[in-house]
Design an enzyme around this catalytic site. Structure first.
Site, PDB file in Angstrom:
ATOM      1  N   TYR A 194     -28.791 -54.874 -16.303  1.00  0.00           N
ATOM      2  CA  TYR A 194     -28.900 -56.064 -15.473  1.00  0.00           C
ATOM      3  C   TYR A 194     -29.970 -55.862 -14.401  1.00  0.00           C
ATOM      4  O   TYR A 194     -29.803 -55.070 -13.478  1.00  0.00           O
ATOM      5  CB  TYR A 194     -27.568 -56.401 -14.808  1.00  0.00           C
ATOM      6  CG  TYR A 194     -26.417 -56.627 -15.761  1.00  0.00           C
ATOM      7  CD1 TYR A 194     -26.635 -56.948 -17.105  1.00  0.00           C
ATOM      8  CD2 TYR A 194     -25.104 -56.540 -15.315  1.00  0.00           C
ATOM      9  CE1 TYR A 194     -25.569 -57.161 -17.971  1.00  0.00           C
ATOM     10  CE2 TYR A 194     -24.032 -56.762 -16.181  1.00  0.00           C
ATOM     11  CZ  TYR A 194     -24.279 -57.061 -17.509  1.00  0.00           C
ATOM     12  OH  TYR A 194     -23.213 -57.276 -18.363  1.00  0.00           O
ATOM     13  N   SER A 254     -17.671 -63.942 -19.383  1.00  0.00           N
ATOM     14  CA  SER A 254     -18.023 -65.365 -19.535  1.00  0.00           C
ATOM     15  C   SER A 254     -16.790 -66.244 -19.722  1.00  0.00           C
ATOM     16  O   SER A 254     -16.754 -67.098 -20.619  1.00  0.00           O
ATOM     17  CB  SER A 254     -18.999 -65.564 -20.709  1.00  0.00           C
ATOM     18  OG  SER A 254     -20.228 -64.925 -20.460  1.00  0.00           O
TER      19      SER A 254
END
Length: 330
Positions: free
Chosen positions: A56, A204
């Site tokens: 990330y 998610s």
């Protein structure tokens, strides 16, 4: 925020975590100041599980977390990941690796960026088909023995891979996508981890923001947002078809007096105390909304109603573009 057991190896975390991926990449412009404030607000709310990865921001996200939690390390359960190999000088470069030498090097690099002496939960981000899982988890187990890592995890692993890995060293958690509009784990994956005493971390859980109802037109997603290119459910006719499903969720949420995203999170939480979702955000406002979802209690009838409102047969598009689906362990 309540605390719960994650798996059966002794890990204790908040009922809900914070996904930090979008703070450094993928979902539009960065704002490190607001992101840091969001992390600190999460700690104030009792959210202890911070989820990151070396991929990330190509290390930037781990550095952001490390700087932000300095002085509050004892309040944090840090989960990070390895396996997606990226390069600062070539951001488009992306390769999978589960090689033991890479596992060791990646862990040391993450420890340095985070500024900590151990990682609480270390995941293999994606399964490397070129390296036997036994070799990868064997190297991860060495990190536990060395005191660099406390617990081990896998992400997007198949039931067969999970079983093989768990024989080498106990796996504490599996992280895989799970939400009202992505329920593939219910058939085999959830039964497998529950049988083995492995915790489940849905990522998610808000459908990459779609289930919040805040994305109502394609222009709500900026040009630098990966959702516009990497996630087919946000593109073309798929967007319009999926928007119909979100409106159904919104109608139920309005009737219950909550926000659509809160209702979607409450649904995940209602699926079991062994599930610890990690909704991601880089803004305090949305963090607080998400945290409040932990107080929403759904009846079995409401759970059934939501699932009927978002039938899997009506969801348009794969969850990743073809390149991303190739990296999912089958």
């Amino acid at each position: 925020m309540d605390k719960v057991k994650l798996g059966s190896q002794g890990a204790i975390v908040s009922r809900m975590g914070l996904g930090c991926m979008g703070m450094s990449e993928f979902y539009g412009e960065r704002n490190d100041v607001e992101s840091a404030a969001t992390i600190l607000r999460a700690l104030d709310l009792g959210i202890t599980l911070l989820d990151t990865a070396d991929a990330y921001g190509i290390g930037d996200n781990e550095e952001l977390i490390g700087k932000t939690i300095r002085g509050r390390r004892d309040e944090v359960f840090i989960a990070t990941k390895f396996a997606n190999v990226r390069k600062k000088d070539d951001p488009a470069y992306w390769e999978l690796s589960g090689r033991p030498d890479y596992v060791r090097a990646a862990c040391d690099a993450s420890l340095k960026r985070l500024g900590v002496d151990h990682i609480d939960l270390y995941y293999q981000h994606r399964v490397d088909p070129k390296t036997p899982i036994e070799e990868t988890v064997g190297a991860m187990a060495e990190l536990v023995k060395a005191g660099k890592v406390k617990y081990l995890g896998l992400s997007e692993a198949s039931p067969a891979t999970i079983r093989r890995a768990h024989k080498v060293h106990p796996i504490t958690a599996l992280q895989t996508e799970y939400s009202l509009w992505e329920r593939h784990v219910e058939k085999e994956i959830l039964p497998t981890v529950r049988e083995l005493g492995i915790g489940f971390v849905p990522y998610s859980p808000l459908g990459r923001g779609f289930l919040t109802g805040a994305i109502t037109k394609r222009s709500d997603i900026g040009e630098k947002d990966f959702r516009a290119v990497r996630y087919p459910r946000f593109t073309g006719e798929n967007f319009d078809r999926n928007q119909v499903l979100v409106e159904r969720v919104r109608a139920i949420a309005d009737r219950k007096g909550v926000k659509p995203g809160q209702l979607a999170l409450a649904w995940v939480l209602a699926k079991g105390a062994d599930l610890v979702p990690i909704p991601g955000t880089k803004r305090r406002k949305y963090l607080e909304e998400n945290a409040a979802a932990a107080d929403i209690r759904l009846t079995p009838q409401e759970v059934t109603e939501l699932e009927a409102a978002v039938p899997q047969s009506e969801i348009a598009g794969d969850r990743y573009a073809p390149a991303g689906m190739k990296n999912i362990d089958q």
